[in-house]
Design an enzyme around this catalytic site. Structure first.
Site, PDB file in Angstrom:
ATOM      1  N   ASP A 185     -18.651  17.414   2.183  1.00 47.57           N
ATOM      2  CA  ASP A 185     -18.836  18.628   2.291  1.00 47.57           C
ATOM      3  C   ASP A 185     -17.494  18.790   2.144  1.00 47.57           C
ATOM      4  O   ASP A 185     -17.625  20.047   3.694  1.00 47.57           O
ATOM      5  CB  ASP A 185     -19.643  18.229   3.815  1.00 47.57           C
ATOM      6  CG  ASP A 185     -21.066  17.396   4.425  1.00 47.57           C
ATOM      7  OD1 ASP A 185     -21.044  17.255   2.663  1.00 47.57           O
ATOM      8  OD2 ASP A 185     -21.715  17.519   5.329  1.00 47.57           O
ATOM      9  N   LYS A 229      -8.799   6.608  -7.413  1.00 50.45           N
ATOM     10  CA  LYS A 229     -10.760   6.508  -6.040  1.00 50.45           C
ATOM     11  C   LYS A 229     -10.330   7.537  -5.022  1.00 50.45           C
ATOM     12  O   LYS A 229      -9.289   7.754  -4.336  1.00 50.45           O
ATOM     13  CB  LYS A 229      -9.818   5.127  -5.156  1.00 50.45           C
ATOM     14  CG  LYS A 229      -9.885   4.241  -6.118  1.00 50.45           C
ATOM     15  CD  LYS A 229      -8.177   3.774  -6.686  1.00 50.45           C
ATOM     16  CE  LYS A 229      -7.331   2.265  -7.365  1.00 50.45           C
ATOM     17  NZ  LYS A 229      -7.947   1.977  -8.603  1.00 50.45           N
ATOM     18  N   LYS A 266      -0.437   0.648  -2.781  1.00 54.03           N
ATOM     19  CA  LYS A 266       0.858   1.511  -3.601  1.00 54.03           C
ATOM     20  C   LYS A 266       1.274   2.869  -2.381  1.00 54.03           C
ATOM     21  O   LYS A 266       0.423   3.340  -1.977  1.00 54.03           O
ATOM     22  CB  LYS A 266      -0.036   2.040  -4.478  1.00 54.03           C
ATOM     23  CG  LYS A 266      -0.530   1.381  -5.309  1.00 54.03           C
ATOM     24  CD  LYS A 266      -1.627   1.262  -5.720  1.00 54.03           C
ATOM     25  CE  LYS A 266      -2.507   0.591  -7.162  1.00 54.03           C
ATOM     26  NZ  LYS A 266      -4.141  -0.049  -6.992  1.00 54.03           N
ATOM     27  N   HIS A 300      -8.470   5.577 -12.940  1.00 55.10           N
ATOM     28  CA  HIS A 300      -8.147   5.634 -11.850  1.00 55.10           C
ATOM     29  C   HIS A 300      -8.439   6.244 -11.040  1.00 55.10           C
ATOM     30  O   HIS A 300      -7.669   4.734  -9.992  1.00 55.10           O
ATOM     31  CB  HIS A 300      -6.695   4.868 -12.206  1.00 55.10           C
ATOM     32  CG  HIS A 300      -6.775   3.348 -11.432  1.00 55.10           C
ATOM     33  ND1 HIS A 300      -5.697   3.296 -10.815  1.00 55.10           N
ATOM     34  CD2 HIS A 300      -6.602   2.067 -11.807  1.00 55.10           C
ATOM     35  CE1 HIS A 300      -5.005   2.132 -10.322  1.00 55.10           C
ATOM     36  NE2 HIS A 300      -5.646   1.451 -10.886  1.00 55.10           N
ATOM     37  N   ASP A 335      13.206   7.477   4.424  1.00 54.50           N
ATOM     38  CA  ASP A 335      13.837   7.449   5.501  1.00 54.50           C
ATOM     39  C   ASP A 335      12.464   7.628   6.859  1.00 54.50           C
ATOM     40  O   ASP A 335      12.645   8.944   7.690  1.00 54.50           O
ATOM     41  CB  ASP A 335      14.483   9.122   5.759  1.00 54.50           C
ATOM     42  CG  ASP A 335      16.179   8.494   5.449  1.00 54.50           C
ATOM     43  OD1 ASP A 335      16.075   7.573   4.814  1.00 54.50           O
ATOM     44  OD2 ASP A 335      16.239   9.594   4.243  1.00 54.50           O
ATOM     45  N   HIS A 376      -2.470  -5.189  -2.977  1.00 52.61           N
ATOM     46  CA  HIS A 376      -2.776  -3.599  -4.042  1.00 52.61           C
ATOM     47  C   HIS A 376      -2.924  -2.709  -3.458  1.00 52.61           C
ATOM     48  O   HIS A 376      -2.518  -1.953  -4.072  1.00 52.61           O
ATOM     49  CB  HIS A 376      -4.441  -3.770  -3.958  1.00 52.61           C
ATOM     50  CG  HIS A 376      -5.429  -3.088  -5.064  1.00 52.61           C
ATOM     51  ND1 HIS A 376      -5.496  -2.022  -4.733  1.00 52.61           N
ATOM     52  CD2 HIS A 376      -5.429  -3.347  -6.652  1.00 52.61           C
ATOM     53  CE1 HIS A 376      -6.253  -2.054  -6.204  1.00 52.61           C
ATOM     54  NE2 HIS A 376      -5.736  -2.610  -6.924  1.00 52.61           N
TER      55      HIS A 376
END
Length: 486
Positions: free
Chosen positions: A411, A406, A226, A404, A231, A224
């Site tokens: 604070d 997350k 991404k 979508h 380089d 899952h």
């Protein structure tokens, strides 16, 4: 003859109950949450055959014999590499803010490396902005490009990224692309996979889905993450799959997906590179440890650079790390806590921590999409709303598409962004990645993004919620029953 059939019948009945007893004992012997164990036991006793097949397929974390062996054998070389990396003292942070200190200490103790400093960090808030930056960086790449995505869906801007990646490969850049088999099924059924391989891109189908492997490896264990690495210096991660929202799930009825990505320059690419190298070795058996950072990898002074820690989860990585990090972040909050997630099915511990934060006076807000592409998760998440509202948590329902993103902001100083949903699958099962950033400037940028989400959301009214229809409450509780398994 009747005696023979009677004997066979009793033998089959005995085997049937022995199988149920064996699976029951296996569930009880495994160390897991009581709610999860009870849910599995009830399913097996109510629907024995279906329950047993489901448990053997999805009830335990089976990486597969070959991958599990690779995960074990890769760690000596990985540990040696980390030991050598620690000699580059100049890249590691030694001081943290009060709100971030406990989380960074947890990460260092469990993962073996401290947060790295001197990074440049940019938030990308749209698919167009992200892919434009990604294409530009790919075109400038000189040595290597590594990518891993859960979903690569051909069409629109995604095809432009593919063209730039193939062009980079043709001019001699070593390109590796790892895509999840289930998430990227459309990609592997399209001509794009063959086109990329013909161009020299090393394309790997991770965790292949096959009925022949259903009892040998857990099929819903997914890659899952991404991540993009260029380089060994530029890195991307966040919630966005390699999809153009205009061409993705247009028939789902939830609107376009809204995501957040981070583009980074600096030594953080090295620590993210070790995560990619581990994933690549587990999947292919080939070792591609990144080079250690050289002395010139920190162009940004400590005062202007960002301090970042990488948290990786999944088989072969520290167990329960993501869950512990989220709990630590929530309990560190003193003034404000803002969380965004498309799928909200928290553990009892995380739910308790969020409610406790609100009860001790922290301003707690949770932003979720009003309409969800997962029917099960959409209903299950509502089962938690009453307890949250009673504790004083503000729940915002995003109305401008499928949110979508997350993210967690504590604070205004401590930020967590990445691929982790607030559900059981992300917390304990999948290969996930999260960035932990200790920086008030970045916290301010993330706060502006979250404020924009709130402006496009509807605040859930506690009084109206308490008056919802009785049938909705029944459906919520029904799906809540399955929440430990989602």
């Amino acid at each position: 003859m009747s005696t023979f059939f009677t004997f066979v019948s009793w033998l089959l009945l005995f085997g049937y109950w022995l199988l149920i007893a064996g699976v029951t004992l296996r569930i009880l012997m495994k160390r897991r949450a009581v709610t999860s164990a009870m849910a599995w036991l009830l399913i097996i006793f109510i629907l024995p055959l279906v329950g047993i097949i489901a448990y053997l397929s999805f009830g335990e974390l089976h990486l597969g014999k070959r991958r599990a062996e690779r995960a074990r054998t890769m760690w000596p070389s990985t540990a040696k590499w980390l030991s050598e990396l620690k000699q580059s003292h100049h890249i590691f942070a030694t001081e943290y803010s009060d709100v971030a200190r406990s989380l960074f200490q947890l990460c260092e103790n469990r993962q073996g490396v401290a947060g790295v400093r001197g990074n440049q960090l940019q938030l990308l808030t749209s698919a167009e902005e992200t892919m434009a930056a990604l294409i530009r960086d790919i075109q400038l790449a000189r040595h290597n490009i590594e990518m891993v995505f859960y979903i690569w869906h051909p069409g629109g801007l995604a095809d432009e990224v593919a063209e730039s990646l193939m062009a980079a490969s043709r001019r001699g850049v070593h390109c590796r692309l790892m895509l999840d088999s289930a998430g990227s099924v459309t990609f592997f059924r399209s001509p794009m996979a063959a086109m990329m391989r013909n161009a020299g891109v090393d394309v790997v189908e991770a965790l292949q889905v096959s009925l022949l492997r259903v009892f040998l490896r857990r099929m819903d264990l997914r890659q899952h993450r991404k991540v993009v690495l260029i380089d060994n210096y530029i890195a991307y991660t966040g919630s966005m799959n390699l999809v153009d929202p205009r061409f993705f799930k247009q028939d789902a009825g939830v609107g376009q997906w809204v995501d957040l990505m981070a583009r980074m320059e600096g030594p953080i690419a090295t620590t993210m590179g070790i995560v990619y190298a581990c994933d690549w070795e587990i999947e292919t058996g080939k070792r591609i440890l990144p080079p250690a950072p050289d002395g010139n990898i920190m162009p940004f002074e400590q005062e202007s650079g960002h301090t970042i820690q990488v948290i990786a989860s999944g088989p072969g990585f520290p167990e329960d790390m993501i869950h512990q990090a989220l709990l630590t972040a929530v309990y560190s909050a003193r003034e404000q806590l803002i969380m965004t997630t498309p799928y909200f099915v928290p553990s009892d511990d995380l739910l308790h921590a969020i409610c406790t934060a609100a009860l001790r006076g922290v301003d707690v807000s949770i932003i979720v999409p009003r309409h969800n592409d997962s029917l099960l998760v959409g209903w299950a998440s509502r089962a938690f709303f009453t307890e949250l509202l009673e504790a004083g948590v503000k729940i915002y329902q995003f109305e401008s598409g499928l949110l979508h993103t997350k993210s967690v902001l504590v604070d205004g100083q401590l930020s967590l962004i990445g691929t982790v949903n607030l559900d059981m699958r992300s917390l304990w099962l999948n290969f996930e990645i999260t960035l932990v950033i200790d920086d008030a400037g970045f916290g301010g940028d993330l706060s502006h993004v979250q404020d924009d989400y709130i402006a496009r959301s509807r605040l859930l009214d506690a009084r109206r919620w308490s008056q919802r229809a009785w049938w909705q409450r029944i459906v919520e509780r029904l799906f809540y029953f399955f929440s430990p398994l989602l």
